[in-house]
Design a protein around this motif. Structure first.
Motif, PDB file in Angstrom:
ATOM      1  N   VAL A 155      -0.553   0.059  -1.964  1.00 37.86           N
ATOM      2  CA  VAL A 155      -0.864   0.772  -3.202  1.00 37.86           C
ATOM      3  C   VAL A 155      -0.580   2.253  -2.962  1.00 37.86           C
ATOM      4  CG1 VAL A 155      -2.693   1.415  -4.826  1.00 37.86           C
ATOM      5  CG2 VAL A 155      -2.587  -0.925  -3.924  1.00 37.86           C
ATOM      6  N   ILE A 156       0.237   2.827  -3.810  1.00 40.24           N
ATOM      7  CA  ILE A 156       0.556   4.258  -3.738  1.00 40.24           C
ATOM      8  C   ILE A 156      -0.178   4.946  -4.875  1.00 40.24           C
ATOM      9  CG2 ILE A 156       2.371   6.016  -3.760  1.00 40.24           C
ATOM     10  CD1 ILE A 156       2.848   4.131  -1.455  1.00 40.24           C
ATOM     11  N   ILE A 157      -1.131   5.812  -4.532  1.00 43.49           N
ATOM     12  CA  ILE A 157      -1.900   6.577  -5.518  1.00 43.49           C
ATOM     13  C   ILE A 157      -1.145   7.879  -5.791  1.00 43.49           C
ATOM     14  CG2 ILE A 157      -4.082   7.776  -5.975  1.00 43.49           C
ATOM     15  CD1 ILE A 157      -4.596   4.809  -5.793  1.00 43.49           C
ATOM     16  N   ILE A 158      -0.845   8.126  -7.077  1.00 42.29           N
ATOM     17  CA  ILE A 158      -0.061   9.304  -7.470  1.00 42.29           C
ATOM     18  C   ILE A 158      -0.881  10.125  -8.462  1.00 42.29           C
ATOM     19  CG2 ILE A 158       2.146  10.114  -8.389  1.00 42.29           C
ATOM     20  CD1 ILE A 158       3.094   7.109  -7.932  1.00 42.29           C
ATOM     21  N   PRO A 159      -1.605  11.135  -7.962  1.00 39.19           N
ATOM     22  CA  PRO A 159      -2.369  11.986  -8.878  1.00 39.19           C
ATOM     23  C   PRO A 159      -1.446  12.820  -9.765  1.00 39.19           C
ATOM     24  CG  PRO A 159      -3.190  12.177  -6.624  1.00 39.19           C
ATOM     25  CD  PRO A 159      -1.872  11.455  -6.571  1.00 39.19           C
ATOM     26  N   GLY A 160      -2.042  13.353 -10.801  1.00 42.02           N
ATOM     27  CA  GLY A 160      -1.311  14.211 -11.717  1.00 42.02           C
ATOM     28  C   GLY A 160      -1.553  15.683 -11.434  1.00 42.02           C
ATOM     29  N   TRP A 161      -1.205  16.486 -12.416  1.00 39.46           N
ATOM     30  CA  TRP A 161      -1.356  17.937 -12.327  1.00 39.46           C
ATOM     31  C   TRP A 161      -2.782  18.292 -11.911  1.00 39.46           C
ATOM     32  CZ3 TRP A 161      -2.706  21.464 -16.861  1.00 39.46           C
ATOM     33  CH2 TRP A 161      -2.506  22.804 -16.537  1.00 39.46           C
ATOM     34  N   SER A 220      -4.736  -0.933   2.391  1.00 38.00           N
ATOM     35  CA  SER A 220      -3.294  -0.642   2.305  1.00 38.00           C
ATOM     36  C   SER A 220      -2.979   0.376   1.216  1.00 38.00           C
ATOM     37  CB  SER A 220      -2.500  -1.930   2.047  1.00 38.00           C
ATOM     38  OG  SER A 220      -2.748  -2.869   3.045  1.00 38.00           O
ATOM     39  N   VAL A 221      -3.546   1.564   1.333  1.00 34.49           N
ATOM     40  CA  VAL A 221      -3.338   2.628   0.344  1.00 34.49           C
ATOM     41  C   VAL A 221      -2.678   3.832   1.000  1.00 34.49           C
ATOM     42  CG1 VAL A 221      -4.502   4.299  -1.153  1.00 34.49           C
ATOM     43  CG2 VAL A 221      -5.313   1.955  -1.066  1.00 34.49           C
ATOM     44  N   THR A 227       6.684   9.202   0.338  1.00 30.85           N
ATOM     45  CA  THR A 227       5.487   8.377   0.485  1.00 30.85           C
ATOM     46  C   THR A 227       5.827   6.907   0.320  1.00 30.85           C
ATOM     47  OG1 THR A 227       4.148  10.210  -0.356  1.00 30.85           O
ATOM     48  CG2 THR A 227       3.115   8.038  -0.318  1.00 30.85           C
ATOM     49  N   ILE A 228       6.657   6.578  -0.657  1.00 33.85           N
ATOM     50  CA  ILE A 228       7.084   5.190  -0.843  1.00 33.85           C
ATOM     51  C   ILE A 228       7.854   4.706   0.383  1.00 33.85           C
ATOM     52  CG2 ILE A 228       8.621   3.695  -2.193  1.00 33.85           C
ATOM     53  CD1 ILE A 228       7.686   5.282  -4.697  1.00 33.85           C
ATOM     54  N   ALA A 229       8.704   5.571   0.956  1.00 34.21           N
ATOM     55  CA  ALA A 229       9.483   5.198   2.142  1.00 34.21           C
ATOM     56  C   ALA A 229       8.578   4.889   3.344  1.00 34.21           C
ATOM     57  CB  ALA A 229      10.480   6.302   2.493  1.00 34.21           C
ATOM     58  N   GLN A 230       7.385   5.481   3.408  1.00 37.93           N
ATOM     59  CA  GLN A 230       6.445   5.244   4.509  1.00 37.93           C
ATOM     60  C   GLN A 230       5.800   3.859   4.436  1.00 37.93           C
ATOM     61  OE1 GLN A 230       3.464   8.307   4.474  1.00 37.93           O
ATOM     62  NE2 GLN A 230       4.966   9.944   4.616  1.00 37.93           N
ATOM     63  N   ALA A 231       5.780   3.256   3.275  1.00 44.17           N
ATOM     64  CA  ALA A 231       5.128   1.956   3.096  1.00 44.17           C
ATOM     65  C   ALA A 231       5.928   0.878   3.830  1.00 44.17           C
ATOM     66  CB  ALA A 231       4.999   1.618   1.619  1.00 44.17           C
ATOM     67  N   PRO A 232       5.231  -0.071   4.480  1.00 42.16           N
ATOM     68  CA  PRO A 232       5.931  -1.086   5.267  1.00 42.16           C
ATOM     69  C   PRO A 232       6.617  -2.181   4.457  1.00 42.16           C
ATOM     70  CG  PRO A 232       3.559  -1.436   5.349  1.00 42.16           C
ATOM     71  CD  PRO A 232       3.781  -0.153   4.595  1.00 42.16           C
ATOM     72  N   GLY A 233       6.344  -2.299   3.194  1.00 41.89           N
ATOM     73  CA  GLY A 233       6.937  -3.358   2.373  1.00 41.89           C
ATOM     74  C   GLY A 233       6.947  -2.940   0.934  1.00 41.89           C
ATOM     75  N   PRO A 234       6.764  -3.893   0.024  1.00 44.03           N
ATOM     76  CA  PRO A 234       6.745  -3.550  -1.397  1.00 44.03           C
ATOM     77  C   PRO A 234       5.537  -2.675  -1.730  1.00 44.03           C
ATOM     78  CG  PRO A 234       6.059  -5.826  -1.083  1.00 44.03           C
ATOM     79  CD  PRO A 234       6.506  -5.318   0.258  1.00 44.03           C
ATOM     80  N   VAL A 235       5.643  -1.971  -2.835  1.00 44.94           N
ATOM     81  CA  VAL A 235       4.549  -1.089  -3.255  1.00 44.94           C
ATOM     82  C   VAL A 235       4.189  -1.345  -4.709  1.00 44.94           C
ATOM     83  CG1 VAL A 235       5.207   0.728  -1.615  1.00 44.94           C
ATOM     84  CG2 VAL A 235       6.042   0.845  -3.955  1.00 44.94           C
ATOM     85  N   ARG A 295      11.944  -0.299  -4.541  1.00 42.64           N
ATOM     86  CA  ARG A 295      10.854  -0.702  -3.626  1.00 42.64           C
ATOM     87  C   ARG A 295       9.571  -1.023  -4.385  1.00 42.64           C
ATOM     88  NH1 ARG A 295      10.112   1.645   1.338  1.00 42.64           N
ATOM     89  NH2 ARG A 295       8.454   0.100   1.467  1.00 42.64           N
ATOM     90  N   ILE A 296       9.522  -0.678  -5.660  1.00 44.20           N
ATOM     91  CA  ILE A 296       8.289  -0.833  -6.441  1.00 44.20           C
ATOM     92  C   ILE A 296       8.209  -2.247  -7.013  1.00 44.20           C
ATOM     93  CG2 ILE A 296       7.008   0.013  -8.450  1.00 44.20           C
ATOM     94  CD1 ILE A 296       8.309   2.770  -7.939  1.00 44.20           C
ATOM     95  N   GLN A 297       7.061  -2.887  -6.759  1.00 40.83           N
ATOM     96  CA  GLN A 297       6.800  -4.235  -7.278  1.00 40.83           C
ATOM     97  C   GLN A 297       6.150  -4.166  -8.656  1.00 40.83           C
ATOM     98  OE1 GLN A 297       4.863  -7.107  -4.595  1.00 40.83           O
ATOM     99  NE2 GLN A 297       3.255  -7.260  -6.152  1.00 40.83           N
TER     100      GLN A 297
END
Length: 188
Positions: free
Chosen positions: A8-14, A32-33, A56-64, A86-88
């Motif tokens: 799980v990739i957490i993407i905060p905003g402004w 797995s965050v 950050t996505i590239a650091q993930a070991p598999g799908p995100v 890479r995004i599921q």
């Protein structure tokens, strides 16, 4: 498709998502965050934000599965195809409208192409940062399932959203692992 649970990739905003924000609570409770940390949360620059998200996505070991809030939604829509592959799935919550707020103007125009992965866009009828009709237009263009909440504001701490169990259920529907402990409401 891999049987590995996605990261799980957490993407905060402004201005980031501070203590008590559902994104911060999820960062602390889900397995797995990875959380995107920008160099400048106050004066965002599209290229820098997209590059950091891509790293950050590239650091993930598999799908995100991405979980974006506000300007994080728009950053996600700007990803290049090789990163987006890479995004599921994506949970896009309370997207920003960079064409209405000068400090976010570098993120305009917002891409209006179909996203290459399943997505759910959640918006509120009274979000002060993005009219619901604009959020609906994003959902149609991106091919997202559209979930409209009534009187939910910007779906943040200021509008009374702490752990946000509905969001966790939506996240789980995209294939992310959501342990029972994370879904349980906090004691009163």
């Amino acid at each position: 498709m891999s049987t590995r649970r996605p990261t799980v990739i957490i993407i905060p905003g402004w201005r980031n998502s501070g203590p008590g924000h559902w994104q911060t609570l999820w960062s602390d409770s889900l397995p797995s965050v990875l959380r995107v940390e920008q160099d400048d949360w106050v004066a965002p620059v599209r290229r820098a934000w997209v590059d950091r998200l891509s790293e950050t996505i590239a650091q993930a070991p598999g799908p995100v599965v991405v979980v974006a809030h506000s300007l994080g939604c728009i950053t996600t829509a700007h990803l290049p195809p090789e990163v987006a592959s890479r995004i599921q799935g994506a949970l896009l919550v309370a997207p920003a409208d960079p064409e209405r707020r000068g400090v976010l103007a570098d993120f305009a125009p917002v891409p209006y192409q179909r996203l290459p992965y399943p997505s759910i866009l959640v918006a509120s009828g009274n979000d002060p940062y993005c009219p619901v009709r604009t959020a609906g237009a994003y959902a149609r263009a991106w091919g997202s399932e559209f979930v409209r909440l009534n009187e939910a504001g910007h779906i943040n701490v200021d509008s009374g959203h702490g752990p946000w169990p509905l969001g966790l259920a939506l996240l789980q529907s995209l294939g992310a692992e959501v342990p029972e402990a994370a879904r349980a409401p906090e004691p009163a």
